[in-house]
Design a protein around this motif. Structure first.
Motif, short mmCIF file in Angstrom:
data_model
loop_
_atom_site.label_atom_id
_atom_site.label_comp_id
_atom_site.label_asym_id
_atom_site.label_seq_id
_atom_site.Cartn_x
_atom_site.Cartn_y
_atom_site.Cartn_z
N HIS A 91 0.85 -1.18 0.00
CA HIS A 91 0.00 0.00 0.00
C HIS A 91 0.89 1.24 0.00
O HIS A 91 1.95 1.24 0.61
N LYS A 92 0.43 2.28 -0.67
CA LYS A 92 1.15 3.54 -0.69
C LYS A 92 0.41 4.52 0.22
O LYS A 92 -0.80 4.67 0.11
N LYS A 114 10.13 4.36 10.90
CA LYS A 114 11.31 3.97 10.13
C LYS A 114 10.95 2.68 9.40
O LYS A 114 9.97 2.02 9.77
N PRO A 115 11.71 2.27 8.40
CA PRO A 115 11.44 0.97 7.79
C PRO A 115 11.45 -0.12 8.87
O PRO A 115 12.33 -0.15 9.72
N ILE A 148 10.54 4.36 2.99
CA ILE A 148 10.19 5.78 3.02
C ILE A 148 10.66 6.33 1.68
O ILE A 148 11.85 6.23 1.34
N LEU A 149 9.74 6.88 0.90
CA LEU A 149 10.04 7.25 -0.49
C LEU A 149 10.53 8.68 -0.67
O LEU A 149 10.94 9.05 -1.77
N VAL A 150 10.48 9.51 0.38
CA VAL A 150 10.93 10.90 0.28
C VAL A 150 11.89 11.21 1.42
O VAL A 150 11.89 10.53 2.45
N LYS A 151 12.67 12.25 1.25
CA LYS A 151 13.64 12.66 2.26
C LYS A 151 13.06 13.74 3.17
O LYS A 151 12.19 14.50 2.75
N ASP A 152 13.55 13.80 4.37
CA ASP A 152 13.11 14.81 5.34
C ASP A 152 13.38 16.20 4.78
O ASP A 152 14.47 16.48 4.26
N LEU A 162 4.47 8.64 -0.28
CA LEU A 162 5.43 8.96 0.76
C LEU A 162 6.04 7.70 1.38
O LEU A 162 7.23 7.67 1.70
N PHE A 163 5.20 6.68 1.56
CA PHE A 163 5.63 5.44 2.23
C PHE A 163 5.05 4.24 1.49
O PHE A 163 3.98 4.33 0.91
N LEU A 164 5.78 3.11 1.55
CA LEU A 164 5.23 1.83 1.12
C LEU A 164 5.01 1.01 2.39
O LEU A 164 5.89 0.92 3.25
#
Length: 171
Positions: A91-92, A114-115, A148-152, A162-164
């Motif tokens: 899921h995204k 976190k992952p 986590i698909l993007v950086k802080d 943004l997340f998987l």
């Protein structure tokens, strides 16, 4: 500035109406929505005043400040309905608005997730800041953060993943 819930209500109203395009400007912000087929796309951006710009990048910001913002390539679904990635079974969690992505509530605090972190539908996974408003984004699904698909501190777009998340019960 409209609140996220107000924007969601506008999206629903536009989606149910025969209106194809909607523009709303107030207090230095602009919201533009266009329907593509049966879906509604939302684009929100602050109106910016261009000031001193380095010589090498001078032409591009001037065009951005005067030209209307381009429409999104493909409308994305908001975070309330996580999109299932059939290829990987993940899921995204997507951004419900344009803004700045933050992994933690403050610069000196630990990241929300976190992952490998376990989440529930009401778990806060990040903050998206839009026009000085810090919007907490919830997972909307139970499972485990895979990536986590993007950086802080990165700017994110409406509907950007943004997340998987590997949903609970899936392998």
């Amino acid at each position: 500035m409209l609140k996220v819930q107000e924007i969601r209500e506008i999206i629903k109203l536009i989606d149910q109406s025969s209106i194809d395009e909607f523009v709303y400007e107030t207090e230095g912000s602009k919201i533009k929505m266009k329907k593509h087929a049966q879906e509604v796309a939302v684009q929100q951006q602050p109106i910016q005043v261009v000031q001193a710009v380095p010589a090498q990048a001078q032409a591009a910001p001037a065009v951005q400040a005067t030209a209307p913002a381009p429409a999104p390539q493909a409308p994305a679904k908001p975070a309330e309905t996580p999109v299932e990635n059939s290829q990987e079974g993940l899921h995204k969690i997507v951004s419900p608005m344009v803004g700045t992505f933050y992994q933690s509530p403050s610069p000196d605090a630990d990241a929300y997730v976190k992952p490998g972190s376990k989440v529930t539908p009401d778990s806060i996974v990040c903050i998206v800041e839009a026009m000085k408003l810090f919007n907490e984004i919830e997972a909307e699904v139970s499972g485990e953060i895979v990536e986590i698909l993007v950086k802080d501190g990165q700017l994110v777009e409406y509907g950007q993943p943004l997340f998987l998340v590997k949903a609970a019960g899936e392998r």
